[in-house]
Scaffold this motif. Structure first.
Motif, PDB file in Angstrom:
ATOM      1  N   THR A   1       0.820  -1.204   0.000  1.00  0.00           N
ATOM      2  CA  THR A   1       0.000   0.000   0.000  1.00  0.00           C
ATOM      3  C   THR A   1       0.857   1.257   0.000  1.00  0.00           C
ATOM      4  O   THR A   1       0.577   2.219  -0.738  1.00  0.00           O
ATOM      5  CB  THR A   1      -0.955   0.001   1.203  1.00  0.00           C
ATOM      6  N   LEU A   2       1.898   1.276   0.815  1.00  0.00           N
ATOM      7  CA  LEU A   2       2.766   2.454   0.864  1.00  0.00           C
ATOM      8  C   LEU A   2       3.511   2.644  -0.456  1.00  0.00           C
ATOM      9  O   LEU A   2       3.748   3.783  -0.888  1.00  0.00           O
ATOM     10  CB  LEU A   2       3.744   2.347   2.028  1.00  0.00           C
ATOM     11  N   ILE A   3       3.879   1.545  -1.099  1.00  0.00           N
ATOM     12  CA  ILE A   3       4.557   1.650  -2.392  1.00  0.00           C
ATOM     13  C   ILE A   3       3.622   2.257  -3.436  1.00  0.00           C
ATOM     14  O   ILE A   3       4.014   3.112  -4.230  1.00  0.00           O
ATOM     15  CB  ILE A   3       5.050   0.266  -2.856  1.00  0.00           C
ATOM     16  N   LYS A   4       2.367   1.837  -3.428  1.00  0.00           N
ATOM     17  CA  LYS A   4       1.413   2.275  -4.460  1.00  0.00           C
ATOM     18  C   LYS A   4       0.772   3.620  -4.142  1.00  0.00           C
ATOM     19  O   LYS A   4       0.561   4.449  -5.026  1.00  0.00           O
ATOM     20  CB  LYS A   4       0.327   1.218  -4.628  1.00  0.00           C
ATOM     21  N   GLU A   5       0.435   3.851  -2.859  1.00  0.00           N
ATOM     22  CA  GLU A   5      -0.375   5.014  -2.526  1.00  0.00           C
ATOM     23  C   GLU A   5       0.273   5.956  -1.514  1.00  0.00           C
ATOM     24  O   GLU A   5      -0.277   7.024  -1.231  1.00  0.00           O
ATOM     25  CB  GLU A   5      -1.726   4.554  -1.965  1.00  0.00           C
ATOM     26  N   GLY A   6       1.412   5.587  -0.965  1.00  0.00           N
ATOM     27  CA  GLY A   6       2.054   6.404   0.055  1.00  0.00           C
ATOM     28  C   GLY A   6       2.915   7.503  -0.539  1.00  0.00           C
ATOM     29  O   GLY A   6       2.951   7.726  -1.751  1.00  0.00           O
ATOM     30  N   ARG A   7       3.605   8.193   0.319  1.00  0.00           N
ATOM     31  CA  ARG A   7       4.532   9.243  -0.120  1.00  0.00           C
ATOM     32  C   ARG A   7       5.523   8.683  -1.141  1.00  0.00           C
ATOM     33  O   ARG A   7       5.908   7.513  -1.054  1.00  0.00           O
ATOM     34  CB  ARG A   7       5.315   9.783   1.082  1.00  0.00           C
TER      35      ARG A   7
ATOM     36  N   ALA B   1      -5.307   6.783   0.495  1.00  0.00           N
ATOM     37  CA  ALA B   1      -4.572   7.975   0.047  1.00  0.00           C
ATOM     38  C   ALA B   1      -5.200   9.277   0.497  1.00  0.00           C
ATOM     39  O   ALA B   1      -4.667  10.349   0.239  1.00  0.00           O
ATOM     40  CB  ALA B   1      -4.450   7.966  -1.473  1.00  0.00           C
ATOM     41  N   LYS B   2      -6.321   9.212   1.184  1.00  0.00           N
ATOM     42  CA  LYS B   2      -7.013  10.417   1.622  1.00  0.00           C
ATOM     43  C   LYS B   2      -6.479  10.876   2.977  1.00  0.00           C
ATOM     44  O   LYS B   2      -6.418  10.105   3.928  1.00  0.00           O
ATOM     45  CB  LYS B   2      -8.513  10.153   1.712  1.00  0.00           C
ATOM     46  N   ALA B   3      -6.094  12.137   3.054  1.00  0.00           N
ATOM     47  CA  ALA B   3      -5.671  12.698   4.343  1.00  0.00           C
ATOM     48  C   ALA B   3      -6.919  12.984   5.171  1.00  0.00           C
ATOM     49  O   ALA B   3      -7.952  13.396   4.646  1.00  0.00           O
ATOM     50  CB  ALA B   3      -4.876  13.979   4.129  1.00  0.00           C
ATOM     51  N   GLY B   4      -6.822  12.787   6.471  1.00  0.00           N
ATOM     52  CA  GLY B   4      -7.992  13.032   7.314  1.00  0.00           C
ATOM     53  C   GLY B   4      -7.657  12.941   8.783  1.00  0.00           C
ATOM     54  O   GLY B   4      -6.509  12.694   9.167  1.00  0.00           O
ATOM     55  N   MET B   5      -8.667  13.103   9.613  1.00  0.00           N
ATOM     56  CA  MET B   5      -8.481  13.137  11.064  1.00  0.00           C
ATOM     57  C   MET B   5      -9.064  11.894  11.758  1.00  0.00           C
ATOM     58  O   MET B   5      -9.326  11.906  12.945  1.00  0.00           O
ATOM     59  CB  MET B   5      -9.120  14.398  11.638  1.00  0.00           C
ATOM     60  N   THR B   6      -9.253  10.811  11.013  1.00  0.00           N
ATOM     61  CA  THR B   6      -9.737   9.570  11.617  1.00  0.00           C
ATOM     62  C   THR B   6      -8.707   9.057  12.615  1.00  0.00           C
ATOM     63  O   THR B   6      -7.513   8.971  12.303  1.00  0.00           O
ATOM     64  CB  THR B   6      -9.982   8.504  10.534  1.00  0.00           C
TER      65      THR B   6
END
Length: 610
Positions: free
Chosen positions: A155-161, A216-221
């Motif tokens: 997941t980090l490889i595909k959607e992370g920084r 990939a969505k930033a949020g406050m969860t």
């Protein structure tokens, strides 16, 4: 289906090993241990009880109040969107997420098992296998398993920084062997001894929490992690508070003994450092590392300091200082001329700045691996020449014939001899001086912008710009708020900036992120200068593939020489000390050789805690 396939593969492998046992070839060249060292053997044996730089008897409880300048608007630090809260673990220490392994801070580079109970790897380090601790749990009680590790990585490889795909780019695939065993296979052409260690630094996220959600969505969860703390409160842009978990699964492991001692850790956000310092002196938070020499010399005084309520301490260290400097963005046509970059360096008067602005507290930086054995000194050794000689026609001759030293001045603040030398080399290169202004060979005025994030740095930069003006160069200083600064930095929208390239005691894959052609045009990379130099690329590969410590040092020194003599920055200054101040109720153990007091706050404790 894939899981059953893995079981079948494992059974066949077991049969093969059984056959090998009969011929005496089983497990030849395969290692299995509690720790893995970059070079040599781990300092701590398998039966160690705690790290020497921790206090296993430290009391648990109390509080630690800290500060950070800026703001935050997300609790997902693993994606490029938003500004993550401090302490989340992507760009700083993590209170929430455990990693597979944990670094020992009193040796150059060794990783000890955390989520991983044991580590397995072949001599050629073409793969690494982690056997997870069966006791490992996320904060919601769910076990940490191999599919969490594989899912996190993919997941980090595909959607992370972008950092993750670059840093771990030589991982070919991840294999789940069984619920508690996972193997990372590396590309066949990889000669990267560091990969088995840096894979272990990966923070592991819970797959079951993220299933069906947009990662990939930033949020406050509120996040779920396996680390020692949970979030108690998160007020965007103002404060975040972490609370110690009583049910933390790893609290009795040797790698965690004497760590994570505070019952709560809170960060208050401030608009600037000046306001933060005033708040500290007023007792609004507990601990501070001071990077401003003027403030350290003049501001840490008053009743709280005289009474001993607030302590100050200067900690000498052996950590590499890396390099801070005025960084040229050589993506800009103006700065693609090395002569101009070199001449601009003559306008910085370090001797005057150190005496008049820094209270004599700094030393001049001359290496990109400053304060370490990786720094190039003297002339190249035979081993360095063996690396550099094939590229001789692509390098400045000085790389082979001279030791790099930055210009020195008489300390008057107007380094006339240096400025005359800069004018001479510019004229020889075809630059023109007209009406007190400098023009390029094709008649364009030499002017640029210096981007800052801190107003405190203006007092350093403005004398530099005055000397540049004496060369006919117009340098305009612009100070931005954090949001504007970060956005422009991500997209390399600057001419010159004050930047730093931090170094560890064991440089490796991160060097690609700093210097490689591949990183130069990738937004959000740490190749801020924009270097695209095939010689640099080749030497970075030598660092990553170094078979032992001596070879690593040689490759770093060779790279250092190339960076120095290409004048990619105007190197600034460094100190081999940390300057810290803290409330007297806080205590700390003896620091390890490579410990930074700021990143080792998890070894401190509140002496008033019961």
């Amino acid at each position: 289906m894939a899981f059953h396939g893995a079981i079948h593969t494992r059974m066949m492998r077991g049969l093969f090993i059984g056959l090998c046992l009969c011929t005496g070839l089983a497990d030849a060249g395969v290692n299995k241990s509690h720790a893995i060292a970059m070079h040599g053997e781990p300092l701590y044996t398998a039966d160690f009880t705690h790290f020497r730089y921790t206090n296993p008897n430290a009391p648990k409880g109390g509080s630690l109040k800290l500060q950070v300048v800026g703001s935050f608007d997300t609790l997902n630090p693993f994606v490029a969107k938003g500004r993550p809260a401090v302490g989340m673990g992507a760009t700083d220490n993590s209170y929430l997420y455990d990693s597979l392994t944990l670094r020992g801070e009193d040796e150059p580079f060794t990783q000890y098992g955390l989520l991983a109970k044991t580590i397995e790897w072949p001599d050629d380090r073409s793969w690494v296998r982690y056997h997870l601790n069966e006791k490992a749990r996320f904060s919601d009680g769910e076990p940490v398993q191999a599919d969490d590790v594989a899912w996190t990585f993919n997941t980090l490889i595909k959607e992370g920084r972008p950092f993750y795909s670059f840093y771990y780019g030589e991982v070919e695939r991840v294999e789940i062997n069984d619920p508690l065993t996972v193997t990372f296979h590396f590309t066949r052409n990889s000669i990267n001894k560091e990969l088995p260690l840096i894979i272990g630094q990966l923070p592991i996220l819970p797959k079951h929490v993220w299933d069906g959600k947009e990662f990939a969505k930033a949020g406050m969860t509120m996040p779920v992690g396996s680390g020692p703390y949970r979030i108690l409160k998160a007020d965007p842009g103002k404060q975040i508070v972490y609370q110690l978990r009583d049910d933390y699964w790893a609290k009795d492991l040797p790698v965690m003994k004497g760590r994570n001692n505070f019952g709560t850790i809170s960060y208050d956000y401030f608009l600037d450092e000046k306001a933060a310092l005033i708040a500290f002196k007023g007792g609004n938070y507990d601990w501070r590392s001071e990077t401003n020499s003027k403030e350290w010399a003049t501001a840490y005084k008053g009743p709280a300091f005289e009474s001993g309520k607030i302590k100050t301490e200067v900690v000498t260290h052996q950590n590499p200082a890396g390099a801070q400097g005025f960084l040229f963005n050589i993506r800009k046509p103006l700065f693609q001329d090395m002569v101009l970059r070199k001449a601009i360096g003559y306008a910085f008067d370090f001797e005057w700045s150190n005496a008049n602005l820094f209270y004599g507290q700094y030393k001049r930086t001359r290496s990109y691996f400053e304060n370490s054995e990786m720094a190039a000194t003297g002339l190249p050794s035979k081993a360095e020449l063996a690396l550099l000689a094939p590229f001789r026609d692509q390098l400045p001759e000085e790389v082979f014939t001279r030791e790099y030293q930055p210009p020195k001045s008489d300390g008057t603040g107007r380094p006339r001899e240096n400025l005359r030398e800069a004018q001479r080399m510019l004229k020889e290169a075809g630059y023109q001086f007209r009406d007190s202004n400098l023009f390029t060979r094709d008649g364009k005025p030499v002017k640029f912008e210096i981007m800052l994030i801190s107003p405190a740095f203006e007092r350093v930069v403005l004398p530099f710009t005055r000397n540049l003006k004496a060369l006919g160069i117009n340098a305009n200083v612009v100070t931005l708020d954090s949001a504007q600064y970060i956005e422009r930095l991500r997209n390399f929208e600057f001419d010159m900036m004050v930047g730093s390239m931090g170094q560890s005691s064991s440089p490796g894959n991160e060097q690609k992120e700093y210097w490689s052609s591949e990183a130069a045009d990738r937004p959000n990379s740490r190749n801020l200068i924009g270097i695209k130099n095939p010689v640099v690329d080749a030497l970075v590969d030598k660092i990553i593939a170094a078979p032992d410590r001596d070879a690593l040092i040689v490759a770093c020194r060779a790279l250092d020489r190339v960076l120095q003599w290409n004048y990619y920055s105007v190197l600034n200054w460094y100190t081999d000390t940390y300057r810290i101040a803290y409330q007297s109720r806080l205590e700390h153990p003896q620091f390890g050789r490579y410990v930074d007091p700021g990143t080792a706050l998890d070894t401190w404790w509140d002496s008033t805690a019961k």
